[in-house]
Motif scaffolding. Sequence first.
Motif, PDB file in Angstrom:
ATOM      1  N   LYS A 137       0.836  -1.210   0.000  1.00  0.00           N
ATOM      2  CA  LYS A 137       0.000   0.000   0.000  1.00  0.00           C
ATOM      3  C   LYS A 137       0.864   1.250   0.000  1.00  0.00           C
ATOM      4  O   LYS A 137       0.454   2.296  -0.496  1.00  0.00           O
ATOM      5  CB  LYS A 137      -0.956  -0.008   1.200  1.00  0.00           C
ATOM      6  N   ALA A 152      -6.763   9.679  -0.598  1.00  0.00           N
ATOM      7  CA  ALA A 152      -6.808  10.236   0.761  1.00  0.00           C
ATOM      8  C   ALA A 152      -5.410  10.707   1.178  1.00  0.00           C
ATOM      9  O   ALA A 152      -4.409  10.067   0.850  1.00  0.00           O
ATOM     10  CB  ALA A 152      -7.297   9.158   1.730  1.00  0.00           C
ATOM     11  N   VAL A 175      -7.764   6.107   9.447  1.00  0.00           N
ATOM     12  CA  VAL A 175      -7.679   4.722   8.949  1.00  0.00           C
ATOM     13  C   VAL A 175      -6.230   4.247   9.041  1.00  0.00           C
ATOM     14  O   VAL A 175      -5.315   4.953   8.609  1.00  0.00           O
ATOM     15  CB  VAL A 175      -8.182   4.639   7.490  1.00  0.00           C
ATOM     16  N   LYS A 177      -3.669   1.146   8.006  1.00  0.00           N
ATOM     17  CA  LYS A 177      -3.612   0.015   7.077  1.00  0.00           C
ATOM     18  C   LYS A 177      -2.263  -0.683   7.120  1.00  0.00           C
ATOM     19  O   LYS A 177      -1.219  -0.015   7.029  1.00  0.00           O
ATOM     20  CB  LYS A 177      -3.817   0.512   5.631  1.00  0.00           C
ATOM     21  N   VAL A 187      -7.177  -3.504   7.304  1.00  0.00           N
ATOM     22  CA  VAL A 187      -7.573  -2.090   7.373  1.00  0.00           C
ATOM     23  C   VAL A 187      -8.376  -1.867   8.644  1.00  0.00           C
ATOM     24  O   VAL A 187      -9.392  -2.519   8.867  1.00  0.00           O
ATOM     25  CB  VAL A 187      -8.427  -1.712   6.140  1.00  0.00           C
ATOM     26  N   MET A 189     -10.502   0.863  10.746  1.00  0.00           N
ATOM     27  CA  MET A 189     -11.156   2.176  10.710  1.00  0.00           C
ATOM     28  C   MET A 189     -11.269   2.623  12.178  1.00  0.00           C
ATOM     29  O   MET A 189     -12.202   2.217  12.864  1.00  0.00           O
ATOM     30  CB  MET A 189     -12.564   2.066  10.109  1.00  0.00           C
ATOM     31  N   GLU A 219      -4.165   7.034   7.002  1.00  0.00           N
ATOM     32  CA  GLU A 219      -4.759   7.979   6.055  1.00  0.00           C
ATOM     33  C   GLU A 219      -6.093   8.525   6.535  1.00  0.00           C
ATOM     34  O   GLU A 219      -6.770   7.928   7.371  1.00  0.00           O
ATOM     35  CB  GLU A 219      -4.884   7.363   4.665  1.00  0.00           C
ATOM     36  N   GLU A 220      -6.438   9.670   5.986  1.00  0.00           N
ATOM     37  CA  GLU A 220      -7.677  10.351   6.374  1.00  0.00           C
ATOM     38  C   GLU A 220      -8.880   9.455   6.052  1.00  0.00           C
ATOM     39  O   GLU A 220      -8.850   8.686   5.075  1.00  0.00           O
ATOM     40  CB  GLU A 220      -7.803  11.705   5.643  1.00  0.00           C
ATOM     41  N   LEU A 222     -12.314   8.829   4.493  1.00  0.00           N
ATOM     42  CA  LEU A 222     -13.131   9.437   3.438  1.00  0.00           C
ATOM     43  C   LEU A 222     -14.577   9.003   3.624  1.00  0.00           C
ATOM     44  O   LEU A 222     -14.843   7.893   4.090  1.00  0.00           O
ATOM     45  CB  LEU A 222     -12.626   8.973   2.069  1.00  0.00           C
ATOM     46  N   GLU A 226     -18.882   3.658  -2.016  1.00  0.00           N
ATOM     47  CA  GLU A 226     -17.781   3.032  -2.745  1.00  0.00           C
ATOM     48  C   GLU A 226     -18.242   2.460  -4.075  1.00  0.00           C
ATOM     49  O   GLU A 226     -19.401   2.068  -4.219  1.00  0.00           O
ATOM     50  CB  GLU A 226     -17.186   1.902  -1.903  1.00  0.00           C
ATOM     51  N   LYS A 248     -18.142  -5.183   1.571  1.00  0.00           N
ATOM     52  CA  LYS A 248     -16.978  -5.789   2.232  1.00  0.00           C
ATOM     53  C   LYS A 248     -17.247  -6.191   3.677  1.00  0.00           C
ATOM     54  O   LYS A 248     -16.601  -7.082   4.198  1.00  0.00           O
ATOM     55  CB  LYS A 248     -15.807  -4.804   2.218  1.00  0.00           C
ATOM     56  N   ASN A 258     -14.393  -6.332   8.236  1.00  0.00           N
ATOM     57  CA  ASN A 258     -14.135  -6.387   6.805  1.00  0.00           C
ATOM     58  C   ASN A 258     -13.888  -7.829   6.384  1.00  0.00           C
ATOM     59  O   ASN A 258     -13.224  -8.579   7.082  1.00  0.00           O
ATOM     60  CB  ASN A 258     -12.888  -5.560   6.460  1.00  0.00           C
ATOM     61  N   MET A 307     -13.789   5.797  -3.721  1.00  0.00           N
ATOM     62  CA  MET A 307     -14.772   6.405  -2.825  1.00  0.00           C
ATOM     63  C   MET A 307     -15.326   7.614  -3.568  1.00  0.00           C
ATOM     64  O   MET A 307     -14.556   8.485  -4.004  1.00  0.00           O
ATOM     65  CB  MET A 307     -14.105   6.824  -1.515  1.00  0.00           C
ATOM     66  N   LEU A 316      -9.195   4.602  -3.270  1.00  0.00           N
ATOM     67  CA  LEU A 316      -8.811   4.010  -1.988  1.00  0.00           C
ATOM     68  C   LEU A 316      -7.618   3.094  -2.193  1.00  0.00           C
ATOM     69  O   LEU A 316      -6.707   3.048  -1.377  1.00  0.00           O
ATOM     70  CB  LEU A 316      -9.961   3.178  -1.412  1.00  0.00           C
ATOM     71  N   GLU A 317      -7.668   2.330  -3.267  1.00  0.00           N
ATOM     72  CA  GLU A 317      -6.593   1.368  -3.510  1.00  0.00           C
ATOM     73  C   GLU A 317      -6.697   0.862  -4.926  1.00  0.00           C
ATOM     74  O   GLU A 317      -7.742   0.985  -5.570  1.00  0.00           O
ATOM     75  CB  GLU A 317      -6.729   0.171  -2.558  1.00  0.00           C
TER      76      GLU A 317
HETATM   77  P1  AMP Z   1      -8.627  -1.194   1.079  1.00  0.00           P
HETATM   78  O1  AMP Z   1      -8.038  -2.560   1.321  1.00  0.00           O
HETATM   79  O2  AMP Z   1      -7.612  -0.096   1.138  1.00  0.00           O
HETATM   80  O3  AMP Z   1      -9.529  -1.130  -0.106  1.00  0.00           O
HETATM   81  O4  AMP Z   1      -9.643  -0.969   2.282  1.00  0.00           O
HETATM   82  C1  AMP Z   1     -10.684  -1.890   2.539  1.00  0.00           C
HETATM   83  C2  AMP Z   1     -11.948  -1.139   2.823  1.00  0.00           C
HETATM   84  O5  AMP Z   1     -11.742  -0.275   3.947  1.00  0.00           O
HETATM   85  C3  AMP Z   1     -12.413  -0.227   1.715  1.00  0.00           C
HETATM   86  O6  AMP Z   1     -13.168  -0.901   0.757  1.00  0.00           O
HETATM   87  C4  AMP Z   1     -13.235   0.792   2.476  1.00  0.00           C
HETATM   88  O7  AMP Z   1     -14.499   0.262   2.794  1.00  0.00           O
HETATM   89  C5  AMP Z   1     -12.461   0.947   3.762  1.00  0.00           C
HETATM   90  N1  AMP Z   1     -11.499   2.056   3.645  1.00  0.00           N
HETATM   91  C6  AMP Z   1     -10.206   1.979   3.282  1.00  0.00           C
HETATM   92  N2  AMP Z   1      -9.620   3.195   3.289  1.00  0.00           N
HETATM   93  C7  AMP Z   1     -10.559   4.083   3.670  1.00  0.00           C
HETATM   94  C8  AMP Z   1     -10.569   5.486   3.878  1.00  0.00           C
HETATM   95  N3  AMP Z   1      -9.487   6.225   3.730  1.00  0.00           N
HETATM   96  N4  AMP Z   1     -11.730   6.052   4.282  1.00  0.00           N
HETATM   97  C9  AMP Z   1     -12.836   5.324   4.454  1.00  0.00           C
HETATM   98  N5  AMP Z   1     -12.887   3.978   4.279  1.00  0.00           N
HETATM   99  C10 AMP Z   1     -11.768   3.362   3.895  1.00  0.00           C
END
Ligand code: AMP
Length: 456
Positions: A137, A152, A175, A177, A187, A189, A219-220, A222, A226, A248, A258, A307, A316-317
């Motif tokens: 990441k 973010a 957040v 990660k 991840v 939250m 990270e901030e 958001l 999604e 998720k 998640n 997002m 987000l990724e």
């Molecule tokens: P990721 O593996 O980075 O996609 O994160 C898994 C899930 O966590 C995402 O699908 C979002 O639901 C949530 N998530 C990740 N990053 C953020 C963020 N910066 N703000 C809000 N939700 C997030």
Amino acid sequence: MLEPWKNQLLSPKTAFTSEKDSGNVLYIMADTSKFSILVVGSGGREHALVQMCLKSPLADRVIATPGNGGMASEVDCYKVGVEDIEGIVQLAQDHHIGLVIVGPEVPLSLGLVDALQAVGIPAYGPNAQGAQLESSKVVCKDFFARHNIPTAEYGSFTDVAAALEYLDTHPAPIVIKASGLAAGKGVIMAETQAEAIAAVKDMLEGNAFGASGHEIVIEETLYGEEASIHAIVSGDDFVCLPPSQDHKRAGEGDTGLNTGGMGAYTPTSRVTAEMQAQIEAQVLRPTLDGFKADGIHFCGTLYAGLMLTPKGVRVLEYNVRFGDPETQVLLPMVADDLVPVLLASAKGEALPAKLNIHPGAAIVIVLAAGGYPDSYAKGDTITLPTTTPERSAIVHAGTKRAEDGTITTNGGRVLGVSGQAPSLQAAADLAYGVCDQVHFDGKYLRRDIGHQELNR
Ligand code: AMP
Ligand code: GLY
């Protein structure tokens, strides 16, 4: 230079060959020949890919490794694990494979595509360098920053003190990660500062996600809805599948832990044609330009987790493979044969300008083993309906098939039930009807897949 294949007698073994030319591998194939396909992986995504390949007029034979109970009922499966790169290359050579489709991220990050390319076998998916976009990441966020891709605000850390100092100036909600691969679970939250501090310490000092958590991104948070965009990429070229949405969280109303994904649907009306154009211009094109600037030759799937915030789209990724369970709704919606498209990507050739997509909607509901994503039982017998209604399907994920044909549970996400219909509501009714005909101890499913779209 290799001689052209024309006028040569082709044996299946020599149907493909390769030649290194300034770092690129050239593939030469008799253009009318059918070929054998190897699908790598054992989940619902790979079962859906197998079913897609079986329908292709280009597929001579389809095999899978390691496969699951559903795949084993349809094609020959082999016992080579997804991390056994040498073993997979050997399997592909032994079976004169003309296209390998790599499902999961782990073999991609371990260089499976590089290893197959080195022996002249076209393989769909990015090389190890491209796969870093998902396997780290930190690499991904730094890529976003370098190429002005909206995301973010973040910091990356290996040191606890520095991470805690960042939290002082960027307090919860925030957040945390794990940077490395964590099967969608790394991840946190954090709603409160105490949760944020605990998550940082658990990952960096403790061993919450093993080595994957020894580097972290903070990270901030958001806010918004999604959406996922899947693009098939071949160097400079890309073509998108319809926008989809995944669920998720384990619990209804998008609550709880998640997971890898409890259900998905396509299309989502949140991604209008105008927004799609914006995503292509502000996210996908800069990403492909960024690859070029960084010297990465990217082919395979780019799956952007987005997002949709009030301030605009934020990434987000990136994942570098098809989503699971999104694949189970996306593939049946494509009216074209995707096999030649994936082959073109594997060979770094031009892609079609667009794909023809069926009208209507598709949904998939994941049937999980009770307890998932925490601990759950395995080995429970599954009873399946003998037939399913038209435009519905049962895709296997964590299942195992005994020699007598008995199917048992063998993973957290056990099955995916999909339905396609003119409307999302009709697709949901169709799929949930089939879900109720599937039985195993501890069967757990969310009853609200697609709720945002259905309530619009
Ligand atoms: P990721 O593996 O980075 O996609 O994160 C898994 C899930 O966590 C995402 O699908 C979002 O639901 C949530 N998530 C990740 N990053 C953020 C963020 N910066 N703000 C809000 N939700 C997030
Ligand atoms: N469904 C989420 C993923 O495949 O990453």
